[in-house]
Design an enzyme around this catalytic site. Structure first.
Site, PDB file in Angstrom:
ATOM      1  N   GLU A   1       3.240   6.492   4.692  1.00  0.00           N
ATOM      2  CA  GLU A   1       2.448   5.539   3.899  1.00  0.00           C
ATOM      3  C   GLU A   1       1.618   4.606   4.771  1.00  0.00           C
ATOM      4  O   GLU A   1       0.516   4.212   4.401  1.00  0.00           O
ATOM      5  CB  GLU A   1       3.360   4.738   2.962  1.00  0.00           C
ATOM      6  CG  GLU A   1       3.878   5.522   1.764  1.00  0.00           C
ATOM      7  CD  GLU A   1       4.978   6.506   2.105  1.00  0.00           C
ATOM      8  OE1 GLU A   1       5.549   6.400   3.217  1.00  0.00           O
ATOM      9  OE2 GLU A   1       5.265   7.392   1.282  1.00  0.00           O
TER      10      GLU A   1
ATOM     11  N   HIS B   1      12.156   5.164  -7.924  1.00  0.00           N
ATOM     12  CA  HIS B   1      10.967   5.758  -8.541  1.00  0.00           C
ATOM     13  C   HIS B   1      10.556   4.962  -9.772  1.00  0.00           C
ATOM     14  O   HIS B   1       9.944   5.506 -10.683  1.00  0.00           O
ATOM     15  CB  HIS B   1      11.212   7.215  -8.944  1.00  0.00           C
ATOM     16  CG  HIS B   1      11.339   8.168  -7.801  1.00  0.00           C
ATOM     17  ND1 HIS B   1      12.461   8.257  -7.030  1.00  0.00           N
ATOM     18  CD2 HIS B   1      10.469   9.079  -7.297  1.00  0.00           C
ATOM     19  CE1 HIS B   1      12.294   9.188  -6.100  1.00  0.00           C
ATOM     20  NE2 HIS B   1      11.088   9.702  -6.231  1.00  0.00           N
TER      21      HIS B   1
END
Lengths: 329, 340
Positions: free
Chosen positions: A60, A131
């Site tokens: 990321e 998530h």
């Protein structure tokens, strides 16, 4: 006018912008031939090629850090973080680098990047602790960054186009529950919804309910239900979290004299805390009751098992209960 | 006149063989010496209480000037770190520019006095603004290089970091990304063996950072950072590779840190005196001066001329920056977002 899902509106915005301006590139894990794990870039790789639709390593910080450099050298990158929960390895690049580039260079360098991040939880999402998170408060805290969290397809498309054309870094948060659950009319032509203004989705007189993302829809459902009880709820979609439309918030509170904020992030220091503080500071004289919040529980994040996830979320029942208490205060 | 009769064929061949003119190497020397003189003046100003903070590039000048000389300084990019003073000078920043940053004046081209000194930036010169966390700028360099490749601009991006910065995840992520895409980027590591006080043996289990490049699919080379011409040669090959589409190169320059980490540091607490003395004996400025003398390009008269000129430049920059106005407090909220 075609009716689209939120996901399709997002895809259409990116597609049109990539067609319109060859400087626009998309990068992230799985955005290429797969078209993104949710399908937001479906077909892009075949149409625009691998140089403009770039499958990155699973890293990321790379996704955001490289986007910053691309922007410095004339591109307009849309960086996809696959799930907002995975954004934290890139936090330094977002907060210390992208958001401060303009200030630290005295206005000489900008950072026109968009970071897209699916967020949010609930029983339907089944995302569990990693998530499902709501990350907006961490990033809305940061001057130099804009944070957008659309709730309906029309605005999702217009706001994403605005974000892509914006000269500053924009964190564009997409609630996963809304991707396929919400539909709405979306013009096929080019239009932009400005970053900043909140939208009164339902006018009312009894109290003001402030929400965004998935909670906007819960708020509207509760408001419809409450109408039967003679409680006239005004629902305001904040839509842009930074810069925050303080004017619309205060105007609503001055009209209804009561404020409830609903958000699915943890309650403590969540986004509603700032909204509550602004109302308390700026509209104290107008208040006929306490500024109230309904939020996610203060546990690390949304648990996986359905009953636990349901217990975590600010449900319609919890919102309705708060509305009744505030209405009768 | 310089006595050219004393030149030996062997030493003379070195810069000429590399394709550098006499004028080139003299200008390189000037840049090294100006960087050093500015840096030394900055410490004096800090010790005199005129500025709060100094962080130094002393000992790193040879590596920086050598590699930057191998670039197209108008066309290529530099993403610097806080010891890149000489590189920024080589790229085109002036002594005044650098002093304005030290004094945090409104006219400071890097940040208008918003950042600590040594966080250089200059859009016209293609020097990207950097932050203080180390290693993060490597990713910006690869993004710049990616854009250069996509836009076919022919630009090369040079970025640099100390060996401490190579411990960061961003450093590895950038190397990985650049290797995958064969980007036109030159990665420099200016290895002075200390990350503030932590020695190299506690940063990595290898002797040479350069060996890591193999793990990312491109060459890594070790050069003597005190040897300007060796650094130029390594830089020239790295820039050639980058420009030809052959991808990145990692240049590890073994440099000396001639000062403490910063004006807030006392290196005698952790660094043996002998180590500091050894570093002084490998001062790139001294080594380069010796070379120029050997090839007959620098005699006492020319040395005096150059240094008088540098002294005047540093005096001017100091006086100019000291007199320059502070940023207006009313501007503190400016440039958070685009202002049109």
């Amino acid at each position: 006018m075609p009716e689209l899902r939120l996901l399709d509106a997002i895809r259409q915005a990116m597609y049109e912008e990539m067609k319109r301006d060859e400087r626009v590139v998309v990068l992230g894990e799985d955005v290429g031939p797969k078209g993104g794990v949710f399908g937001a870039t479906d077909g892009f790789w075949a149409e625009f090629g691998e140089a403009r639709v770039l499958d990155t390593p699973l890293a990321e910080s790379t996704i955001v850090g490289a986007a910053i450099g691309m922007a410095a050298n004339g591109l307009i990158p849309i960086a996809e973080i696959q799930f907002s929960d995975f954004i934290f390895p890139a936090t330094n690049q977002i907060v210390s680098e992208a958001a401060r580039m303009r200030y630290r260079s005295n206005g000489a360098f900008g950072c026109p990047i968009v970071i897209r991040a699916p967020y949010g939880g609930g029983v339907e999402v089944h995302g569990g602790l990693y998530h499902s998170q709501s990350i907006e408060a961490f990033f809305a805290h940061v001057p130099g960054l804009k944070v957008v969290a659309p709730s309906v397809p029309y605005d999702a498309k217009g706001l994403l186009k605005a974000a892509i054309r914006d000269p500053d870094p924009v964190l564009y948060l997409e609630h996963k529950r809304l991707y396929r659950a919400v539909r709405g009319e979306v013009p096929e032509d080019d239009y932009v919804v400005p970053i900043g203004p909140a939208v009164v989705r339902r006018p009312g007189t009894t109290l003001s309910l402030f929400a965004y993302g998935q909670m906007l829809h819960e708020a509207l459902a509760v408001a419809a239900e409450m109408a039967g009880e003679g409680i006239d709820v005004e629902v305001v979609d904040l839509q842009t979290l930074r810069p925050l439309d303080v004017e619309t918030i205060l105007a609503s509170v001055r009209k209804t004299n009561k404020a409830l904020i609903v958000y699915e992030d943890n309650r403590f220091l969540g986004f509603g805390a700032e909204v509550a503080a602004i109302i308390a500071e700026e509209a104290f004289d107008a208040l006929d009751g306490p500024v109230m919040r309904v939020a996610g529980l203060d546990v690390p994040a949304v648990p996986y098992a359905d009953p636990l996830a349901a217990a975590f979320m600010p449900s319609r029942a919890k919102i309705a209960d708060a509305v009744r208490r505030l209405a009768t205060y | 006149m310089v006595d050219r009769d004393r030149q030996t064929a062997t030493v003379q061949a070195r810069h000429v063989t590399l394709g550098l003119s006499d004028d080139d190497v003299l200008r390189m020397y000037h840049t090294l010496a100006l960087a050093r003189a500015l840096d030394e003046r900055m410490w004096v100003l800090q010790r005199a209480g005129l500025v709060p903070f100094v962080i130094s590039g002393q000992g790193h000048e040879g590596a920086q000037v050598g590699v930057m000389w191998a670039t197209d300084r108008a066309r290529d990019w530099l993403v610097p770190f806080y010891r890149s003073l000489a590189a920024c000078l080589a790229k085109g920043m002036s002594a005044r520019d650098l002093m304005l940053g030290l004094f945090a004046r409104a006219e400071d081209p890097s940040s208008g006095g918003r950042q600590m000194p040594a966080h250089w930036a200059h859009p016209r010169l293609k020097i990207l603004s950097t932050s203080s966390p180390v290693g993060t700028q490597y990713l910006h360099a690869v993004g710049i290089a990616y854009a250069a490749k996509l836009r076919k601009t022919g630009e090369v991006c040079v970025t640099s970091v100390g060996e401490g910065g190579t411990s960061q995840g961003d450093w590895h992520e950038a190397m990985n990304f650049a290797g995958i895409h064969k980007l036109p980027v030159v990665f420099m590591v200016e290895n002075n063996r200390y990350a503030i006080s932590v020695p190299q043996r506690l940063q990595m289990a290898v002797d040479d950072v350069a060996v890591r490049a193999a793990g990312y699919g491109f060459p890594g080379v070790v050069v003597d950072g005190s040897d300007v011409l060796a650094c130029y040669e390594a830089g020239r090959e790295a820039v050639r590779r980058a420009r030809a589409g052959e991808g990145p190169t990692l240049i590890e320059a073994k440099v000396e840190r001639l000062t403490a980490h910063s004006s807030e540091d006392r290196q005698e607490k952790y660094r043996p005196t002998a180590d500091v003395e050894a570093a002084r004996s490998r001062d790139p400025l001294v080594v380069f001066k010796h070379y120029l003398e050997q090839v007959g390009l620098l005699d006492e008269r020319r040395y005096t001329e150059i240094h008088a000129q540098i002294r005047a430049e540093v005096d001017d920059a100091t006086a100019y920056a000291e007199r320059a106005p502070w940023p207006d407090p009313a501007t503190v909220t400016r440039h958070v977002y685009y202002e049109g």
